[in-house]
Design an enzyme around this catalytic site. Structure first.
Site, PDB file in Angstrom:
ATOM      1  N   GLN A  96       0.840  -1.219   0.000  1.00  0.00           N
ATOM      2  CA  GLN A  96       0.000   0.000   0.000  1.00  0.00           C
ATOM      3  C   GLN A  96       0.865   1.256   0.000  1.00  0.00           C
ATOM      4  O   GLN A  96       0.699   2.157  -0.822  1.00  0.00           O
ATOM      5  CB  GLN A  96      -0.890   0.035   1.247  1.00  0.00           C
ATOM      6  CG  GLN A  96      -1.846  -1.126   1.378  1.00  0.00           C
ATOM      7  CD  GLN A  96      -2.790  -0.903   2.554  1.00  0.00           C
ATOM      8  OE1 GLN A  96      -3.894  -0.408   2.363  1.00  0.00           O
ATOM      9  NE2 GLN A  96      -2.387  -1.269   3.754  1.00  0.00           N
ATOM     10  N   ALA A 116       7.555  -5.120   4.416  1.00  0.00           N
ATOM     11  CA  ALA A 116       7.461  -5.605   5.796  1.00  0.00           C
ATOM     12  C   ALA A 116       6.591  -6.851   5.833  1.00  0.00           C
ATOM     13  O   ALA A 116       5.769  -7.076   4.946  1.00  0.00           O
ATOM     14  CB  ALA A 116       6.844  -4.535   6.706  1.00  0.00           C
ATOM     15  N   TYR A 135       4.308  -9.423  15.868  1.00  0.00           N
ATOM     16  CA  TYR A 135       4.521  -8.390  14.841  1.00  0.00           C
ATOM     17  C   TYR A 135       5.121  -7.134  15.484  1.00  0.00           C
ATOM     18  O   TYR A 135       6.114  -6.594  15.006  1.00  0.00           O
ATOM     19  CB  TYR A 135       3.188  -8.076  14.152  1.00  0.00           C
ATOM     20  CG  TYR A 135       3.190  -6.837  13.296  1.00  0.00           C
ATOM     21  CD1 TYR A 135       3.827  -6.813  12.059  1.00  0.00           C
ATOM     22  CD2 TYR A 135       2.552  -5.673  13.733  1.00  0.00           C
ATOM     23  CE1 TYR A 135       3.825  -5.664  11.287  1.00  0.00           C
ATOM     24  CE2 TYR A 135       2.544  -4.523  12.967  1.00  0.00           C
ATOM     25  CZ  TYR A 135       3.181  -4.524  11.738  1.00  0.00           C
ATOM     26  OH  TYR A 135       3.190  -3.389  10.978  1.00  0.00           O
TER      27      TYR A 135
HETATM   28  P1  NDP Z   1       1.498  -3.972   2.902  1.00  0.00           P
HETATM   29  O1  NDP Z   1       1.242  -5.265   3.554  1.00  0.00           O
HETATM   30  O2  NDP Z   1       0.479  -3.352   2.025  1.00  0.00           O
HETATM   31  O3  NDP Z   1       2.850  -4.020   2.087  1.00  0.00           O
HETATM   32  C1  NDP Z   1       3.972  -4.675   2.556  1.00  0.00           C
HETATM   33  C2  NDP Z   1       4.741  -5.104   1.334  1.00  0.00           C
HETATM   34  O4  NDP Z   1       5.887  -5.832   1.802  1.00  0.00           O
HETATM   35  C3  NDP Z   1       3.938  -6.035   0.427  1.00  0.00           C
HETATM   36  O5  NDP Z   1       4.081  -5.645  -0.917  1.00  0.00           O
HETATM   37  C4  NDP Z   1       4.590  -7.389   0.681  1.00  0.00           C
HETATM   38  O6  NDP Z   1       4.568  -8.219  -0.443  1.00  0.00           O
HETATM   39  C5  NDP Z   1       6.006  -6.940   0.963  1.00  0.00           C
HETATM   40  N1  NDP Z   1       6.766  -8.033   1.554  1.00  0.00           N
HETATM   41  C6  NDP Z   1       6.385  -8.951   2.459  1.00  0.00           C
HETATM   42  N2  NDP Z   1       7.380  -9.818   2.671  1.00  0.00           N
HETATM   43  C7  NDP Z   1       8.396  -9.439   1.874  1.00  0.00           C
HETATM   44  C8  NDP Z   1       9.694  -9.928   1.631  1.00  0.00           C
HETATM   45  N3  NDP Z   1      10.168 -11.049   2.211  1.00  0.00           N
HETATM   46  N4  NDP Z   1      10.477  -9.263   0.749  1.00  0.00           N
HETATM   47  C9  NDP Z   1      10.017  -8.170   0.101  1.00  0.00           C
HETATM   48  N5  NDP Z   1       8.813  -7.678   0.268  1.00  0.00           N
HETATM   49  C10 NDP Z   1       8.004  -8.299   1.158  1.00  0.00           C
HETATM   50  O7  NDP Z   1       1.888  -2.975   4.093  1.00  0.00           O
HETATM   51  P2  NDP Z   1       1.745  -1.393   4.172  1.00  0.00           P
HETATM   52  O8  NDP Z   1       2.139  -0.769   2.893  1.00  0.00           O
HETATM   53  O9  NDP Z   1       0.428  -1.103   4.768  1.00  0.00           O
HETATM   54  O10 NDP Z   1       2.846  -1.105   5.295  1.00  0.00           O
HETATM   55  C11 NDP Z   1       3.975  -0.275   5.051  1.00  0.00           C
HETATM   56  C12 NDP Z   1       4.740  -0.119   6.358  1.00  0.00           C
HETATM   57  O11 NDP Z   1       3.881   0.468   7.350  1.00  0.00           O
HETATM   58  C13 NDP Z   1       5.264  -1.411   6.966  1.00  0.00           C
HETATM   59  O12 NDP Z   1       6.509  -1.193   7.543  1.00  0.00           O
HETATM   60  C14 NDP Z   1       4.262  -1.735   8.065  1.00  0.00           C
HETATM   61  O13 NDP Z   1       4.845  -2.501   9.105  1.00  0.00           O
HETATM   62  C15 NDP Z   1       3.910  -0.337   8.525  1.00  0.00           C
HETATM   63  N6  NDP Z   1       2.587  -0.241   9.139  1.00  0.00           N
HETATM   64  C16 NDP Z   1       1.482  -0.724   8.493  1.00  0.00           C
HETATM   65  C17 NDP Z   1       0.237  -0.663   9.088  1.00  0.00           C
HETATM   66  C18 NDP Z   1      -0.981  -1.180   8.416  1.00  0.00           C
HETATM   67  O14 NDP Z   1      -2.088  -1.019   8.965  1.00  0.00           O
HETATM   68  N7  NDP Z   1      -0.888  -1.784   7.229  1.00  0.00           N
HETATM   69  C19 NDP Z   1       0.056  -0.033  10.412  1.00  0.00           C
HETATM   70  C20 NDP Z   1       1.281   0.472  10.994  1.00  0.00           C
HETATM   71  C21 NDP Z   1       2.490   0.362  10.363  1.00  0.00           C
HETATM   72  P3  NDP Z   1       3.452  -9.355  -0.592  1.00  0.00           P
HETATM   73  O15 NDP Z   1       2.179  -8.599  -0.860  1.00  0.00           O
HETATM   74  O16 NDP Z   1       3.965 -10.161  -1.718  1.00  0.00           O
HETATM   75  O17 NDP Z   1       3.409 -10.080   0.723  1.00  0.00           O
END
Ligand code: NDP
Length: 297
Positions: free
Chosen positions: A11, A64, A129
């Site tokens: 996202q 992440a 997490y």
């Molecule tokens: P998303 O889950 O939308 O995106 C995370 C991305 O990381 C996905 O594209 C996922 O790919 C990718 N990913 C997972 N595992 C790996 C890996 N081994 N190597 C490379 N890429 C990987 O998360 P957000 O965009 O929402 O989150 C962005 C940041 O904000 C993160 O650090 C999260 O911890 C933090 N955050 C998010 C919250 C939320 O509500 N979502 C709340 C608070 C903080 P795939 O789709 O293939 O798994």
């Protein structure tokens, strides 16, 4: 200026690909990588090679392990991606002199009380997490690299799966929904996070912001129940056909999940607003925009 963006398909990553565009040359990688460049954070040696080949001035890490409930049974992988891999990025940044911009979460806090969490408040995560994300923060701090860590909360985007979209799906299928009303926070748009990141990156490049942790969330506060009601009412006003008639409030204990969630996810964002001289809009602005975009698709 060369920017290595990791997690381009998430996202926040998706929106960063847009917001960082005009700041320099972007090498954007998803989990699949690109040619010889490894984008999978679970591949620690591959990640190290990517850094050495790309030689970025800024690393922006939006990748992440974000599956909060799954992480309870998948601790090793959650820590590998959210902590060990982040340590690799931080150590590279420290040795090469580049900046690391990273995202963390309000889940590093226990969720007690009602006051908004400030950056220096005591951390005490309730779930795997949260612990893995905290370990990532600590790896960055230990490395001594120039860094910005944005702790955010309740992220949604037009692209990707999130609470608002789940509510819309359920509201189109069922007459009655039950939604938790004792967890309070601020839904925060991936667009907003990406736009603030672009401001921050520019400030970092010109020495106009101090490194460290910043809380970054939309203004205002709401429970998941209030958020669900807002999404449903706004969607209806936009002309979406929904079956739902009742949205009932329930306490967290009536909706047990593998990972315990904090009740208080309020974030004090005054530090980032002062540092960047920005105003963070109330959460409804971004949510309404997303709903309008979804409706138009
Ligand atoms: P998303 O889950 O939308 O995106 C995370 C991305 O990381 C996905 O594209 C996922 O790919 C990718 N990913 C997972 N595992 C790996 C890996 N081994 N190597 C490379 N890429 C990987 O998360 P957000 O965009 O929402 O989150 C962005 C940041 O904000 C993160 O650090 C999260 O911890 C933090 N955050 C998010 C919250 C939320 O509500 N979502 C709340 C608070 C903080 P795939 O789709 O293939 O798994």
């Amino acid at each position: 200026m060369k920017i290595l963006l990791l997690g381009q398909d998430g996202q926040v990553g998706w929106e960063l690909k847009r917001s960082l565009q005009c700041l320099g040359e972007i090498v954007a990688l998803g989990r699949q990588g690109q040619g010889a460049l490894i984008g999978d954070l679970a591949d620690l040696s591959g990640l190290q090679r990517t850094l050495e080949v790309v030689k970025p001035d800024f690393i922006v890490n939006a990748a992440a392990y974000t599956a909060v409930d799954k992480a309870e049974a998948d601790q090793a992988l959650a820590f590998r991606i959210n902590a060990e891999a982040v340590g690799i990025l931080a150590d590279y940044a420290a040795s090469s002199g580049c900046w690391l911009i990273h995202y963390s979460t309000d889940y590093v806090f226990s969720g007690g009380g009602r006051a908004p969490w400030a950056e220096q408040d005591t951390v005490s995560p309730l779930n795997v997490y949260g612990r893995s994300k905290l370990e990532g923060e600590r790896a960055i701090q230990r490395s001594g690299c120039s860094h910005l860590i944005f702790r955010t909360s309740w992220v949604y985007g037009t692209r990707g799966n999130n609470f608002a979209k789940v509510m819309l799906r359920l509201a189109s299928e069922r007459q009655k929904l039950q939604v938790v009303s004792d967890q309070v926070g601020a839904p925060t748009g991936a667009e907003l996070i990406a736009d603030v990141t672009a401001h921050a990156l520019k400030a970092a490049a010109t020495g106009a912001i101090d490194g460290g942790i910043y809380h970054l969330a939309a203004g205002g506060e709401v429970s998941w129940h209030g958020y669900a009601c807002h999404v449903i009412e706004t969607a209806r006003a936009l002309g979406m056909q929904l079956r739902v008639e009742t949205v009932e409030e329930i306490p967290s204990r009536a909706y047990p999940t593998p990972a315990q969630r904090p009740l208080n996810s309020r974030m004090d964002t005054s530090r980032v607003q002062a540092a960047l001289r920005i105003r963070l809009p109330v959460w409804q602005e971004g949510v309404d925009r997303m709903l309008t975009e979804i409706q138009g698709l």
